[in-house]
Design a protein around this motif. Structure first.
Motif, PDB file in Angstrom:
ATOM      1  N   PRO A   5       0.830  -1.214   0.000  1.00 29.12           N
ATOM      2  CA  PRO A   5       0.000   0.000   0.000  1.00 29.12           C
ATOM      3  C   PRO A   5       0.864   1.263   0.000  1.00 29.12           C
ATOM      4  CG  PRO A   5      -0.871  -1.613   1.536  1.00 29.12           C
ATOM      5  CD  PRO A   5       0.458  -2.140   1.078  1.00 29.12           C
ATOM      6  N   SER A   6       0.294   2.334  -0.505  1.00 27.94           N
ATOM      7  CA  SER A   6       1.065   3.536  -0.802  1.00 27.94           C
ATOM      8  C   SER A   6       1.342   4.400   0.430  1.00 27.94           C
ATOM      9  CB  SER A   6       0.320   4.393  -1.824  1.00 27.94           C
ATOM     10  OG  SER A   6       0.243   3.735  -3.069  1.00 27.94           O
ATOM     11  N   ARG A  29       8.647   2.753  -2.075  1.00 28.38           N
ATOM     12  CA  ARG A  29       7.191   2.699  -1.918  1.00 28.38           C
ATOM     13  C   ARG A  29       6.487   3.491  -3.019  1.00 28.38           C
ATOM     14  NH1 ARG A  29       5.615   1.702   3.396  1.00 28.38           N
ATOM     15  NH2 ARG A  29       3.459   1.751   2.626  1.00 28.38           N
ATOM     16  N   GLU A 125      -7.535   2.716  -3.319  1.00 27.94           N
ATOM     17  CA  GLU A 125      -6.526   1.678  -3.148  1.00 27.94           C
ATOM     18  C   GLU A 125      -6.964   0.787  -1.985  1.00 27.94           C
ATOM     19  OE1 GLU A 125      -2.025   2.381  -3.331  1.00 27.94           O
ATOM     20  OE2 GLU A 125      -2.364   1.995  -1.189  1.00 27.94           O
ATOM     21  N   GLY A 126      -7.453  -0.396  -2.299  1.00 27.13           N
ATOM     22  CA  GLY A 126      -7.950  -1.291  -1.254  1.00 27.13           C
ATOM     23  C   GLY A 126      -9.070  -0.633  -0.474  1.00 27.13           C
ATOM     24  N   MET A 128      -8.982   2.173   1.076  1.00 27.39           N
ATOM     25  CA  MET A 128      -8.696   3.602   1.216  1.00 27.39           C
ATOM     26  C   MET A 128      -9.073   4.379  -0.044  1.00 27.39           C
ATOM     27  SD  MET A 128      -4.935   5.342   1.914  1.00 27.39           S
ATOM     28  CE  MET A 128      -4.226   4.733   0.340  1.00 27.39           C
ATOM     29  N   ASP A 209       0.994   6.332   5.983  1.00 24.29           N
ATOM     30  CA  ASP A 209       1.487   5.028   5.530  1.00 24.29           C
ATOM     31  C   ASP A 209       0.298   4.081   5.514  1.00 24.29           C
ATOM     32  OD1 ASP A 209       2.601   2.490   5.242  1.00 24.29           O
ATOM     33  OD2 ASP A 209       4.322   2.929   6.511  1.00 24.29           O
ATOM     34  N   ALA A 210      -0.186   3.771   4.312  1.00 24.05           N
ATOM     35  CA  ALA A 210      -1.387   2.945   4.199  1.00 24.05           C
ATOM     36  C   ALA A 210      -1.129   1.490   4.560  1.00 24.05           C
ATOM     37  CB  ALA A 210      -1.955   3.036   2.784  1.00 24.05           C
ATOM     38  N   GLN A 211       0.128   1.082   4.582  1.00 26.61           N
ATOM     39  CA  GLN A 211       0.443  -0.281   5.000  1.00 26.61           C
ATOM     40  C   GLN A 211       0.387  -0.405   6.522  1.00 26.61           C
ATOM     41  OE1 GLN A 211       4.472  -1.733   4.214  1.00 26.61           O
ATOM     42  NE2 GLN A 211       3.581  -3.710   3.675  1.00 26.61           N
ATOM     43  N   ARG A 213      -0.889   1.902   8.463  1.00 30.10           N
ATOM     44  CA  ARG A 213      -2.015   2.715   8.930  1.00 30.10           C
ATOM     45  C   ARG A 213      -1.559   3.643  10.055  1.00 30.10           C
ATOM     46  NH1 ARG A 213      -7.916  -0.118   8.284  1.00 30.10           N
ATOM     47  NH2 ARG A 213      -7.570  -0.970   6.203  1.00 30.10           N
TER      48      ARG A 213
END
Length: 221
Positions: A5-6, A29, A125-126, A128, A209-211, A213
């Motif tokens: 994730p972005s 990333r 994205e997923g 989000m 950080d979407a990974q 969170r």
């Protein structure tokens, strides 16, 4: 990190050193830039150029900010001497930054045309959704934008519902635009993150950080 994730990057407003920090901190990333690359800071040219290079290489997704939207709508819509006069009146500071780097107004216009070709109103994205100011109000399909609130709305106006009729997996959204004293992370209440810290004037900056969170705050050191 391919496939991860972005990292979501809020309003830069001509402060290219924040993008340099993003590059150093997250070199592998993918990135989502929430718009407002231009104005206020010392180097809109460097900010815009780095963002365009990332996007054209496939690393970054560019979203419209209200500042880019205004310049492209009001300035690029003109032609000939009227266009030149508009940019010299309304964008003199950015033109001067281009000239200081050995470029000119035509180079600025070319970069704006590159941006216009790449920028999107929002991206999913997923779980989000990312958009500059607020969630888009969508009709029957993903490109059916019912208004421009995604560029202009502020938190005090409330949020449109997440467009789960088109993207059923959505659980939260991420935005910039309206400066906050601290990042707002409310994943389990309204399902929203607000990132803009008024960086051009405060020197404070953070990304999502979407990974993980979580927020990563800029550290000058």
């Amino acid at each position: 990190m391919p496939g991860a994730p972005s990292i979501v990057v809020p309003d830069i407003h001509g402060c290219s050193h924040f993008l340099e920090w993003v590059e150093a901190r997250f070199p592998d990333r993918s990135l989502i830039l929430l718009g407002d690359l231009l104005h206020r800071g010392p180097d809109s040219r460097a900010s815009l150029r780095r963002a365009l290079d990332w996007a054209e290489s496939g690393r970054a997704t560019l979203l419209w900010g209200n500042h880019e939207h205004w310049v492209c709508t009001e300035g690029l819509s003109l032609t000939g001497p009227a266009r030149t006069a508009w940019f010299l009146e309304h964008e003199a500071e950015v033109v001067a930054q281009y000239e200081a780097a050995g470029d000119d107004l035509n180079a600025f216009i070319t970069d704006l045309e590159r941006f216009r070709a790449l920028a999107r109103p929002y991206v999913v994205e997923g779980p989000m959704l990312c958009a500059h100011a607020a969630r888009p109000s969508l009709g029957a399909h993903a490109d059916d934008l019912l208004d421009t609130g995604y560029l202009w709305n502020t938190p005090d106006l409330g949020l449109h519902p997440l467009p789960t009729h088109l993207h059923p997996g959505l659980t939260y959204s991420v935005h910039g635009h309206k400066p906050q004293r601290e990042p707002v992370v409310d994943l389990y209440g309204e399902g929203v993150v607000y990132l803009d810290l008024g960086s051009a004037s405060t020197g404070r900056f953070g990304v999502w950080d979407a990974q993980a969170r979580s927020i990563h705050l800029y550290d000058e050191s």
